[in-house]
Design a protein around this motif. Structure first.
Motif, PDB file in Angstrom:
ATOM      1  N   UNK A  91      39.678  47.776  52.537  1.00 62.79           N
ATOM      2  CA  UNK A  91      38.537  47.120  53.165  1.00 62.79           C
ATOM      3  C   UNK A  91      38.988  45.769  53.710  1.00 62.79           C
ATOM      4  N   UNK A  92      38.569  45.416  54.907  1.00 64.17           N
ATOM      5  CA  UNK A  92      38.896  44.111  55.482  1.00 64.17           C
ATOM      6  C   UNK A  92      37.743  43.669  56.369  1.00 64.17           C
ATOM      7  N   UNK A  93      37.135  42.551  56.022  1.00 65.21           N
ATOM      8  CA  UNK A  93      35.958  42.065  56.741  1.00 65.21           C
ATOM      9  C   UNK A  93      36.122  40.579  57.059  1.00 65.21           C
TER      10      UNK A  93
ATOM     11  N   UNK B 120      36.385  35.585  54.842  1.00 62.19           N
ATOM     12  CA  UNK B 120      37.386  36.654  54.894  1.00 62.19           C
ATOM     13  C   UNK B 120      37.316  37.412  53.574  1.00 62.19           C
ATOM     14  N   UNK B 121      37.199  38.734  53.661  1.00 63.88           N
ATOM     15  CA  UNK B 121      37.065  39.561  52.464  1.00 63.88           C
ATOM     16  C   UNK B 121      37.928  40.803  52.625  1.00 63.88           C
TER      17      UNK B 121
ATOM     18  N   UNK C 260      47.931  51.978  38.810  1.00 62.76           N
ATOM     19  CA  UNK C 260      48.076  50.882  39.762  1.00 62.76           C
ATOM     20  C   UNK C 260      47.080  49.778  39.494  1.00 62.76           C
ATOM     21  N   UNK C 261      46.869  48.958  40.509  1.00 62.22           N
ATOM     22  CA  UNK C 261      45.941  47.835  40.420  1.00 62.22           C
ATOM     23  C   UNK C 261      45.033  47.819  41.647  1.00 62.22           C
ATOM     24  N   UNK C 262      43.812  47.387  41.459  1.00 63.91           N
ATOM     25  CA  UNK C 262      42.922  47.120  42.591  1.00 63.91           C
ATOM     26  C   UNK C 262      42.780  45.607  42.728  1.00 63.91           C
ATOM     27  N   UNK C 263      42.830  45.138  43.964  1.00 68.54           N
ATOM     28  CA  UNK C 263      42.808  43.703  44.235  1.00 68.54           C
ATOM     29  C   UNK C 263      41.699  43.392  45.231  1.00 68.54           C
ATOM     30  N   UNK C 264      40.933  42.354  44.931  1.00 70.58           N
ATOM     31  CA  UNK C 264      39.897  41.862  45.848  1.00 70.58           C
ATOM     32  C   UNK C 264      40.190  40.408  46.174  1.00 70.58           C
TER      33      UNK C 264
END
Length: 221
Positions: free
Chosen positions: A212-214, A196-197, A161-165
């Motif tokens: 994660x959501x900040x 927003x992160x 898969x992929x990780x997205x930031x």
């Protein structure tokens, strides 16, 4: 820009100028850059772009998640420009700066690709209200997205898969300076910043899993 606290870009262009560069070096590295600046009446501007491509070199330790199996490659493209207009005086200006970077490539394995995008917008208003009063307002928008491919190394090279930031920062700043008593300067102002992160993983089937959501906001006076 680690360690950079402030960037001041020129507002007024006095002469027309064009520059172009190109180079070639180790690891099949190729880079090119072009820049142009000019002015017309009360309008000043500059625009530029650069591109760099390389096959880099293998690195890492055997069976490490960092291990490369072939030469890693990347392509970094930058495009930027600024418009600045003197509204009625040379010390009364409005300017807009835009920047975009695309950074793509792979980390030396077939399913360890990356696709990163960085965008910046700055709007600035500057006004010398009188000999003693100076007003400045700035607003910005920084938008980043970093996408990394993941595999199952060292068990296999199969993709997982992929990780997205994703990150977005919006700064605002309003400042008023008052010069008095010859050498004294009084400064008052207010600034605000919102962030927003978020991070998420995307499976090979396209299923998105938030990780994660900040959200954060700060304001000062």
């Amino acid at each position: 820009l680690a360690g950079t606290t402030n960037l001041i870009l020129k507002d007024r262009i006095d002469q027309t100028l064009t520059r172009a560069q190109a180079g070639y070096g180790s690891y099949d590295t190729f880079n090119a850059r072009i820049y142009h600046q000019g002015h017309q009446g009360n309008l000043s501007y500059f625009v530029g772009a650069s591109d760099e491509r390389s096959n880099y070199t293998q690195y890492g330790a055997t069976n490490s998640w960092l291990q490369t199996l072939e030469a890693a490659d990347y392509d970094k493209l930058k495009v930027y420009g600024k418009l600045s207009v003197a509204l009625d005086r040379t010390d009364h200006t409005l300017s807009l700066f835009l920047h975009h970077t695309a950074h793509r490539g792979d980390l030396g394995r077939p399913n360890r690709d990356f696709d990163n995008r960085y965008r910046t917008a700055n709007l600035a208003y500057d006004n010398q209200l009188s000999q003693a009063l100076h007003l400045q307002f700035k607003a910005g928008d920084r938008d980043y997205q970093r996408d990394f491919g993941e595999d199952n190394y060292s068990t296999s090279l199969a993709p997982t898969g992929h990780s997205v930031t994703r990150q977005r920062i919006r700064p605002l700043d309003l400042t008023l300076n008052y010069q008095h008593a010859e050498d004294a300067l009084l400064t008052i102002g207010s600034d605000r910043q919102s962030v927003d992160y978020a991070t998420e993983s995307i499976s090979t089937a396209g299923v998105v899993t938030p990780q994660n959501a900040v959200t954060a906001t700060s304001q000062g006076f």
